[in-house]
Enzyme design. Structure first.
Site, mmCIF file in Angstrom:
data_model
loop_
_atom_site.group_PDB
_atom_site.id
_atom_site.type_symbol
_atom_site.label_atom_id
_atom_site.label_comp_id
_atom_site.label_asym_id
_atom_site.label_seq_id
_atom_site.Cartn_x
_atom_site.Cartn_y
_atom_site.Cartn_z
ATOM 1 C CB THR A 26 -0.110 -28.744 -32.962
ATOM 2 O OG1 THR A 26 -0.936 -29.335 -31.745
ATOM 3 C CG2 THR A 26 -0.137 -29.768 -34.140
ATOM 4 C CD GLN A 100 -2.694 -29.643 -24.505
ATOM 5 O OE1 GLN A 100 -2.376 -29.739 -25.723
ATOM 6 N NE2 GLN A 100 -2.994 -28.535 -24.133
ATOM 7 C CG HIS A 176 -5.917 -29.264 -25.405
ATOM 8 N ND1 HIS A 176 -6.495 -28.165 -25.181
ATOM 9 C CD2 HIS A 176 -5.359 -29.333 -26.661
ATOM 10 C CE1 HIS A 176 -6.269 -27.345 -26.092
ATOM 11 N NE2 HIS A 176 -5.697 -27.827 -27.013
ATOM 12 C CG ASN A 179 -6.589 -23.560 -27.651
ATOM 13 O OD1 ASN A 179 -6.921 -22.434 -27.162
ATOM 14 N ND2 ASN A 179 -5.315 -23.973 -27.773
ATOM 15 C CE1 TYR A 181 -8.366 -28.919 -31.839
ATOM 16 C CE2 TYR A 181 -7.470 -27.443 -30.283
ATOM 17 C CZ TYR A 181 -7.494 -27.949 -31.628
ATOM 18 O OH TYR A 181 -6.608 -27.450 -32.547
ATOM 19 N NE ARG A 228 -2.682 -23.848 -23.260
ATOM 20 C CZ ARG A 228 -2.195 -23.228 -24.340
ATOM 21 N NH1 ARG A 228 -2.621 -24.131 -25.168
ATOM 22 N NH2 ARG A 228 -1.339 -22.374 -24.481
ATOM 23 C CG ASN A 236 -9.787 -24.960 -33.759
ATOM 24 O OD1 ASN A 236 -9.477 -25.046 -34.949
ATOM 25 N ND2 ASN A 236 -9.042 -25.481 -32.594
ATOM 26 N N GLY A 318 4.721 -20.035 -25.865
ATOM 27 C CA GLY A 318 4.566 -21.016 -27.017
ATOM 28 C C GLY A 318 5.616 -20.739 -27.966
ATOM 29 N NE ARG A 319 2.608 -17.148 -31.249
ATOM 30 C CZ ARG A 319 1.627 -15.986 -31.444
ATOM 31 N NH1 ARG A 319 1.486 -15.672 -32.683
ATOM 32 N NH2 ARG A 319 0.901 -15.560 -30.450
HETATM 33 C C1 8OZ Z 1 -2.312 -25.557 -33.928
HETATM 34 C C2 8OZ Z 1 -2.598 -26.351 -34.852
HETATM 35 C C3 8OZ Z 1 -2.952 -27.617 -34.760
HETATM 36 C C4 8OZ Z 1 -3.451 -27.882 -33.260
HETATM 37 C C5 8OZ Z 1 -4.295 -26.178 -29.837
HETATM 38 C C6 8OZ Z 1 -3.608 -28.294 -30.471
HETATM 39 O O1 8OZ Z 1 -4.778 -25.079 -30.489
HETATM 40 C C7 8OZ Z 1 -3.725 -27.132 -30.992
HETATM 41 C C8 8OZ Z 1 -3.344 -26.812 -32.523
HETATM 42 C C9 8OZ Z 1 -2.563 -25.750 -32.634
HETATM 43 O O2 8OZ Z 1 -4.387 -26.080 -28.814
#
Ligand code: 8OZ
Length: 369
Positions: A26, A100, A176, A179, A181, A228, A236, A318-319
């Site tokens: 993101t 995604q 997705h 994480n 969501y 994923r 979160n 990622g990073r």
């Molecule tokens: C970092 C900041 C905002 C969203 C994720 C889509 O963790 C994200 C995300 C990561 O999957």
């Protein structure tokens, strides 16, 4: 000798030139009003087309699926046309790219929601975490529970987004489910307090995931669909009372969709790979019949070993991809990696986005020497 990490692999319908994947990241640089990507995104993804596969930044499937400032969408005709420029550029550069598909659920703020309404979730359980709005980092707004009719409409939104992705020229989609969501909010007990067909038992908590996967694969085919998951991640504010049987059931149930791949965040997202006693990624992975994409804190040695040993078919970085657009080349040559600048991660323009250089020709010669 060519290391297995750098050899081709076929994931579903997608012929990949190597096993290195650019993980979803993101970056909050889309147009906040339209959710459209622009020329900067074209340059950014084109620079990273050396990856065997690019997974785009998470992109909302509908207006209510949005939870952060300036994230892109994949549900309007304007968004489809904008993404088409990205997919054309990546394909012209010899890459493959999936998008995604994202619904944030409760990880949102009223200022980001249509009509300033409350975000939605499996149940009305506030996240107690922050999101990124026009006013900077703000506490997420308390959500309300989706009705059964709204769940069906949300599944239809995933289907529409998958169709839109194919129209935009993507090679496929990654759902997705990780994480913390919306899909994770249905899966896990900390966020799912429902007493209907979508809550309670493991069968009921996995129902929404399976309905989404059924709709998406009906629409575009399992061979163009990845997923994923982050079984053991607290990202979160999410939690589950007993994740191992939950994800065993989920992963076994995914086999019927013939997916292109399963992508797993192995531990705490962006953090520790340590698991609690009795938890094992290898044990979960063993339930899945298809290609496996590993992620979370991999370095060169770990990735080489994971693919050579057969523990993973693909490794998502990622990073490292933020500051190293030519990551595959650097890994191949065992060249040094550049460090990312945290100040320019989220939002802004070209700085810290498209201005990280590839290895110079001279350095490439040296590293190859
Ligand atoms: C970092 C900041 C905002 C969203 C994720 C889509 O963790 C994200 C995300 C990561 O999957």
């Amino acid at each position: 000798m060519t290391e297995a990490l750098f050899t081709p692999f076929t994931a579903g319908d997608m012929a990949l030139k190597n096993r290195v994947v650019m993980a979803p990241l993101t970056r909050n640089r889309a147009d906040n009003d339209t959710g459209e990507v622009g020329d900067l995104h074209v340059a950014y993804y084109r620079q990273r087309a050396g990856a065997g596969l690019i997974v785009t930044e998470a992109s909302q499937i509908s207006p209510v699926g949005k939870g952060y400032l300036a994230t892109p969408g994949i549900h309007t005709t304007g968004q489809v046309a904008a993404w088409r420029k990205v997919t054309d550029a990546v394909h012209a550069a010899g890459g493959r790219i999936v998008i995604q598909l994202w619904h944030v659920g409760r990880i949102s703020h009223v200022s980001l929601q249509p009509g300033g309404q409350a975000p939605v979730s499996a149940s009305a359980v506030p996240a107690g975490v922050k999101t990124f709005t026009a006013n900077g980092f703000e506490e997420t707004s308390p959500p309300r529970a989706l009705t059964v009719e709204e769940i069906a409409a949300t599944v239809a939104d995933y289907r529409h987004a998958a169709r839109s992705a194919i129209e935009a020229g993507f090679d496929g989609v990654e759902v997705h489910g990780a994480n913390g969501y919306l899909i994770d909010q249905f899966l896990k007990t900390g966020t799912n307090r429902r007493d209907d067909a979508y809550g309670g038992s493991i069968e009921n908590r996995t129902r929404f995931l399976f309905e989404v996967m059924q709709a998406v694969t009906d629409e575009i085919g399992g061979a163009r669909t990845g997923l994923r998951l982050s079984p053991y991640s607290p990202a979160n504010g999410i939690s589950d009372a007993d994740p191992t049987p939950l994800f065993t059931h989920a992963i076994q149930g995914l086999n019927r969709f013939g997916l292109a791949y399963l992508h797993m965040v192995e531990g705490a997202t962006g953090g520790s790979r340590e698991l609690a006693e009795g938890e094992s990624i290898a044990a979960l992975r063993a339930h899945f019949d298809g290609p496996y994409m590993a992620n979370n804190g991999y370095d060169r040695a770990m990735a080489l070993n994971a693919v050579a040993s057969g523990a993973a078919d693909l490794v998502a970085f990622g990073r490292p991809y933020i500051a190293n657009p030519d990551l595959v080349e650097r890994l191949r040559r065992d060249a040094p990696l550049s460090e990312l600048d945290r100040e320019t991660l989220y939002g802004g323009g070209a700085e810290g986005y498209t201005d990280y250089p590839a290895l110079g020709a001279a350095e490439q010669g040296q590293a190859a020497g």
